[in-house]
Design a protein around this motif. Structure first.
Motif, short mmCIF file in Angstrom:
data_model
loop_
_atom_site.label_atom_id
_atom_site.label_comp_id
_atom_site.label_asym_id
_atom_site.label_seq_id
_atom_site.Cartn_x
_atom_site.Cartn_y
_atom_site.Cartn_z
N CYS A 63 0.84 -1.20 0.00
CA CYS A 63 0.00 0.00 0.00
C CYS A 63 0.87 1.25 0.00
CB CYS A 63 -0.92 0.00 1.22
SG CYS A 63 -2.13 1.34 1.21
N GLN A 64 0.53 2.16 -0.89
CA GLN A 64 1.18 3.46 -0.95
C GLN A 64 0.18 4.52 -0.48
OE1 GLN A 64 4.50 3.83 -1.89
NE2 GLN A 64 4.41 1.60 -1.82
N PHE A 65 0.48 5.19 0.60
CA PHE A 65 -0.40 6.21 1.15
C PHE A 65 -0.09 7.54 0.47
CE2 PHE A 65 0.34 2.95 4.36
CZ PHE A 65 -0.96 2.53 4.58
N ARG A 66 -1.09 8.14 -0.15
CA ARG A 66 -0.87 9.36 -0.94
C ARG A 66 -1.36 10.63 -0.24
NH1 ARG A 66 2.73 7.15 -4.06
NH2 ARG A 66 1.94 5.54 -5.43
N LYS A 67 -2.47 10.52 0.49
CA LYS A 67 -3.09 11.71 1.09
C LYS A 67 -3.85 11.26 2.34
CE LYS A 67 -5.20 15.72 -0.70
NZ LYS A 67 -4.81 16.40 -1.86
N PRO A 68 -3.82 12.02 3.42
CA PRO A 68 -4.53 11.60 4.62
C PRO A 68 -6.05 11.67 4.45
CG PRO A 68 -3.54 13.75 4.96
CD PRO A 68 -3.07 13.27 3.62
N LEU A 69 -6.73 10.80 5.19
CA LEU A 69 -8.19 10.82 5.27
C LEU A 69 -8.58 11.38 6.64
CD1 LEU A 69 -8.85 7.23 3.88
CD2 LEU A 69 -9.42 9.38 2.73
N PHE A 70 -9.72 12.09 6.69
CA PHE A 70 -10.13 12.75 7.92
C PHE A 70 -11.57 12.43 8.28
CE2 PHE A 70 -6.78 15.37 6.06
CZ PHE A 70 -5.92 15.50 7.13
N TYR A 71 -11.87 12.56 9.57
CA TYR A 71 -13.23 12.46 10.08
C TYR A 71 -13.77 13.88 10.23
CZ TYR A 71 -17.10 11.75 13.25
OH TYR A 71 -18.34 11.75 13.82
N PRO A 72 -15.04 14.12 9.94
CA PRO A 72 -15.98 13.22 9.29
C PRO A 72 -15.67 13.12 7.80
CG PRO A 72 -17.03 15.34 9.60
CD PRO A 72 -15.65 15.43 10.20
N GLY A 73 -16.07 12.02 7.23
CA GLY A 73 -15.82 11.87 5.80
C GLY A 73 -16.26 10.50 5.30
N LEU A 74 -16.13 10.36 4.02
CA LEU A 74 -16.44 9.11 3.35
C LEU A 74 -15.20 8.65 2.60
CD1 LEU A 74 -19.90 10.08 1.81
CD2 LEU A 74 -19.50 8.70 3.85
N VAL A 75 -15.13 7.35 2.40
CA VAL A 75 -14.03 6.77 1.64
C VAL A 75 -14.64 5.80 0.64
CG1 VAL A 75 -13.60 4.94 3.33
CG2 VAL A 75 -11.80 5.62 1.80
N THR A 76 -14.09 5.78 -0.57
CA THR A 76 -14.53 4.85 -1.60
C THR A 76 -13.33 4.02 -2.03
OG1 THR A 76 -16.18 6.45 -2.37
CG2 THR A 76 -15.67 4.61 -3.84
N VAL A 77 -13.52 2.71 -2.02
CA VAL A 77 -12.47 1.77 -2.44
C VAL A 77 -12.90 1.14 -3.75
CG1 VAL A 77 -11.08 -0.23 -1.81
CG2 VAL A 77 -11.96 1.28 -0.02
N TYR A 78 -12.10 1.32 -4.78
CA TYR A 78 -12.33 0.69 -6.08
C TYR A 78 -11.37 -0.48 -6.19
CZ TYR A 78 -14.89 4.91 -7.30
OH TYR A 78 -15.79 5.94 -7.33
N SER A 79 -11.84 -1.58 -6.79
CA SER A 79 -10.99 -2.76 -6.92
C SER A 79 -11.16 -3.42 -8.28
CB SER A 79 -11.31 -3.77 -5.81
OG SER A 79 -12.66 -4.17 -5.89
N LYS A 80 -10.09 -4.11 -8.69
CA LYS A 80 -10.15 -4.90 -9.93
C LYS A 80 -9.06 -5.96 -9.89
CE LYS A 80 -7.21 -1.84 -12.72
NZ LYS A 80 -7.13 -1.07 -13.95
#
Length: 133
Positions: A63-80
């Protein structure tokens, strides 16, 4: 996102924050795990563990972390499924924040495993079709 077959939307929980006020990297790995299980379940690999004694094992995750995620918020994970080999396949993930900015990129190597014989096994043509379909 273009080319990605799986999509998982999650709400960021306050308890996922670290001392710096952003989502802890372990929580991001849990988001990836949730997307992985959905992907494996969709092609019948989660069920095959109990019915046939064969199924997936996680051999590697990157995993390469590019940008922090914060609360409150939503996250979307795309996969293939990105690549299929003789006994393994790669699942690629992109994780986005609620501003549609990429927060992380990851990939798994999944090995097909025969739990009765305790050895890896070849991926059948039928499974290849389900993984790419």
């Amino acid at each position: 996102m273009k080319g990605f077959s799986g999509k998982l939307e999650l709400r960021i929980d306050w308890g996922e924050l670290d001392a710096f006020g952003h989502v802890n990297n372990l929580s991001i790995m849990k988001y990836i795990q949730a997307a992985r299980i959905i992907c494996l379940d969709a092609v019948g690999l989660m069920q095959s563990q109990s019915t046939e004694g064969m199924g997936p094992i996680l051999a590697s995750i990157n995993c390469q972390f590019r940008k922090p995620l914060f609360y409150p918020g939503l996250v979307t994970v795309y996969s293939k499924v990105e690549e299929i080999r003789n006994t393994s396949f790669k699942i690629q993930y992109e994780i986005y924040n609620d501003n549609n900015e990429i927060a992380a990129e990851a990939e798994d190597i999944i090995v097909l495993f025969d739990f009765k014989k305790q050895m890896k096994m070849a991926i059948s043509e039928d499974l290849r079709k389900r993984l790419t379909g």
